[in-house]
Design an enzyme around this catalytic site. Structure first.
Site, short mmCIF file in Angstrom:
data_model
loop_
_atom_site.label_atom_id
_atom_site.label_comp_id
_atom_site.label_asym_id
_atom_site.label_seq_id
_atom_site.Cartn_x
_atom_site.Cartn_y
_atom_site.Cartn_z
N CYS A 1 0.81 -1.22 0.00
CA CYS A 1 0.00 0.00 0.00
C CYS A 1 0.84 1.27 0.00
CB CYS A 1 -0.96 0.00 1.19
SG CYS A 1 -2.16 -1.34 1.16
N HIS B 1 -3.29 7.46 2.03
CA HIS B 1 -3.68 6.16 1.53
C HIS B 1 -5.10 5.86 2.01
CE1 HIS B 1 -3.99 1.97 0.75
NE2 HIS B 1 -3.72 1.58 1.99
N ASN C 1 -10.05 0.02 -0.39
CA ASN C 1 -8.59 0.08 -0.34
C ASN C 1 -8.04 -0.50 -1.64
OD1 ASN C 1 -5.85 -0.26 0.12
ND2 ASN C 1 -6.10 -1.08 2.19
#
Length: 323
Positions: free
Chosen positions: A113, A250, A280
């Site tokens: 990520c 993020h 996500n």
């Protein structure tokens, strides 16, 4: 001095939109449960046969159009992904061919990520060193391919998508008023690799595996480490939280986003939030959120922007730039 300035940005989302209610047919969950724990309302899943490179190519073309450039104007492609098309070659080279780019070089970055932040930092260093003048930095993922559909704690959180940003070398005065990347901060700590990982791998088991996450442990690390790296990158540039116009975090979980903002003393009206619509998307989440924010008028030339992320590794970092 040379600064790496944003020249163009774009994104792509697969056509299939998956609302939270889709999961209720095979999991003990509900829309309310998912929203309350993550802030996610829907996400996009890639179509059958649609690969990470397909998504990346679409996002890259949008960024090239936004910049008024063609593929051969680009010197390099850096693609951040944890879901490559193949074990090798690098998915970036597949994107290079798909764009019709016949010069330069392309490679992948894998920091889960945090991948796009790591890719941005690498692109910035290459531009400042004179290795390249224009770099296409992409985050692209098809996380729907590595989900355990029996694990309600993880499979409801992730989506597919891609975002792309073009950095271009330009002259700066060496001050915080320069446009472009002003500071970067990268970190990792492999002691925590087991709390967020995909089981399996070429060398270990010759299988792809599924995503596994110790959610409470990841959350505990996320807020502290994201706040620390954001403060570090601001200190490197000589700015404070009051100077920041926008934060593009993020997009993992709304509770992590709000918790980090609170720890930094930043109001939520400065925070770009797209997690409700995309879930996500790992390395794609930051450029995807940036592209959406620009289209909505949230990102404007001259604004001081910080972006931060944490992912498996653990790996985390931040980039400070003037848009």
């Amino acid at each position: 001095m040379i600064r790496a300035q944003v020249r163009g940005i774009g994104h792509y989302l697969p056509e299939r939109v998956v609302p939270n209610d889709w999961f209720t047919s095979f999991l003990d969950t509900s829309n309310e449960w998912i929203v309350s724990r993550s802030g996610i309302e829907r996400r996009h899943f890639a179509a059958e046969g649609q690969t990470t490179s397909d998504l990346a190519i679409r996002a890259a073309r949008a960024a090239l159009d936004d910049a008024g450039l063609v593929a051969d104007d680009i010197d390099s492609i850096i693609l951040a992904t944890s879901t490559p098309d193949l074990t090798f070659p690098a998915t970036a080279t597949i994107v290079q061919a798909g764009l019709g780019m016949t010069r330069g070089f392309a490679f992948d970055v894998q920091a889960v990520c945090a991948g796009f932040v790591f890719a941005l930092a690498n692109a910035n260093a290459m531009i400042q060193s004179g290795q390249a003048k224009r770099i296409l930095v992409i985050g692209a993922e098809t996380f729907s391919r590595i989900m355990n559909w029996e694990d309600r704690g993880t499979c409801v959180l992730f989506g597919d998508g891609a975002g792309a940003l073009i950095l271009e070398a330009a002259e700066g005065d060496g001050t915080v008023e320069d446009r472009g990347i002003l500071a970067t901060d990268l970190n990792s700590d492999g002691r925590y690799r087991d709390i967020l990982q995909v089981s399996g791998g070429v060398s270990s088991s010759q299988t792809t595996g599924h995503l596994m996450m110790a959610g409470k442990e990841v959350f505990r690390h996320a807020v502290d480490k994201l706040a620390q790296t954001t403060l570090a990158v601001m200190e490197k540039a000589g700015v404070t939280a009051e100077d920041i116009d926008r934060v593009v975090p993020h997009q993992a979980n709304i509770r992590i986003i709000t918790g980090t903002a609170r720890k930094l003393g930043l109001p939520m009206d400065k925070i770009v939030v797209t997690v409700q619509d995309h879930g996500n998307t790992s390395a794609a989440s930051i450029p995807l959120a940036m592209s959406v924010a620009k289209a909505e008028g949230q990102l404007r030339p001259g604004q001081l922007v910080v972006t931060e992320a944490i992912g498996g590794g653990l790996a985390w970092g931040a980039v400070l730039l003037r848009w």
